[in-house]
Design an enzyme around this catalytic site. Sequence first.
Site, PDB file in Angstrom:
ATOM      1  N   ASN A  23       0.820  -1.216   0.000  1.00  0.00           N
ATOM      2  CA  ASN A  23       0.000   0.000   0.000  1.00  0.00           C
ATOM      3  C   ASN A  23       0.850   1.260   0.000  1.00  0.00           C
ATOM      4  O   ASN A  23       0.342   2.350  -0.287  1.00  0.00           O
ATOM      5  CB  ASN A  23      -0.923   0.011   1.224  1.00  0.00           C
ATOM      6  CG  ASN A  23      -2.095  -0.947   1.064  1.00  0.00           C
ATOM      7  OD1 ASN A  23      -2.606  -1.135  -0.038  1.00  0.00           O
ATOM      8  ND2 ASN A  23      -2.508  -1.573   2.150  1.00  0.00           N
ATOM      9  N   LYS A  41       0.793  -8.073  11.841  1.00  0.00           N
ATOM     10  CA  LYS A  41       2.016  -7.316  12.124  1.00  0.00           C
ATOM     11  C   LYS A  41       2.448  -7.521  13.581  1.00  0.00           C
ATOM     12  O   LYS A  41       3.639  -7.744  13.866  1.00  0.00           O
ATOM     13  CB  LYS A  41       1.794  -5.832  11.825  1.00  0.00           C
ATOM     14  CG  LYS A  41       1.586  -5.506  10.356  1.00  0.00           C
ATOM     15  CD  LYS A  41       1.286  -4.028  10.158  1.00  0.00           C
ATOM     16  CE  LYS A  41       1.244  -3.665   8.677  1.00  0.00           C
ATOM     17  NZ  LYS A  41       0.308  -4.474   7.883  1.00  0.00           N
ATOM     18  N   LYS A  65      -6.490 -13.477   3.548  1.00  0.00           N
ATOM     19  CA  LYS A  65      -5.529 -12.469   3.107  1.00  0.00           C
ATOM     20  C   LYS A  65      -6.155 -11.545   2.070  1.00  0.00           C
ATOM     21  O   LYS A  65      -6.605 -11.976   1.004  1.00  0.00           O
ATOM     22  CB  LYS A  65      -4.291 -13.152   2.511  1.00  0.00           C
ATOM     23  CG  LYS A  65      -3.213 -12.176   2.023  1.00  0.00           C
ATOM     24  CD  LYS A  65      -2.602 -11.396   3.161  1.00  0.00           C
ATOM     25  CE  LYS A  65      -1.467 -10.519   2.674  1.00  0.00           C
ATOM     26  NZ  LYS A  65      -0.928  -9.667   3.752  1.00  0.00           N
TER      27      LYS A  65
END
Length: 311
Positions: free
Chosen positions: A10, A264, A122
């Site tokens: 992104n 993350k 995902k």
Amino acid sequence: MRVLVAFGGNALMRRGERPDAHTQQANVAVAVRTLAKVAERHELIITHGNGPQVGVLAMESANDSNLTRPYPFDALGAETQGMIGYWMLQALQNGLPGRQVIALVTQTLVSAVDPAFSDPTKFVGQVYEQAEAEKLAAEYGWTVKPDGQYWRRVVPSPKPQRVVETRLIRKLVRDGVTVVCAGGGGVPVIRDENGRLTGVEAVIDKDLTGSLLAEALECDAFLILTDVPRVMRDFGTPQQTEIGHTTPHELRSIDFPAGSMGPKVEAVCRFVETTGDMAAIGKLDQALEILDGKAGTIITPNATWPLSSTL
């Protein structure tokens, strides 16, 4: 120090935008300005996301009447690794004259019986309004799920077990080469009944692969660089607060969204728990400040940085 940096796709193709290759290459050049400064001071390994890019190419492939069937996701993963890797290679060579830089197309081994193959999670590709997403899902046989206020396609995301080319990457780093690798988490492969590698229809989380690779390469620090300055407690509520220095134990006590910050946090916690070294989540343009302990969410075993072992 030896540092592995992972940043998202992104950063090149921002949410809601549909930039062409020229614009994305320009965005890479902006990202590399910071990464080149890190490489001047430290041994650097870089991995990157490819979710938006692989989603766009998957749509193009599905709509190409010249193809008898769309390209599979392992091939699209390799294609985006090569494309983004080329942009990064060129930008790093221009930003680090005289330095050796290489971009590798790498494979990541996953289990053929990973339960993720039956539960796609995902996100790939661009965002849609719910009605459009459901229409596309019906037309192309996609699975779609909400991503914030929008909807996106989801595909299987099995857990990475090993980057197949780890030994080669380690040798290159020891020889002083800045390495771009494991883009998009790596091309997903399994070993078949004869022990041969073969690609599978999946996209691997690049942060989990980055954590695995940082451990295997004996990195001193693992950075996940994104578009947020720090991880937030109670994100999206009036009580939200930034998290500065913290531990895996504290982070694991907080519930983070599975489709965005969750992977993350899992990746950085795994790295710190396994190695006892430092990991961090923060803004791409603050990488050096993060390594200095002045920015980002820094995760260590005892919530301090630098650790005595790195002084």
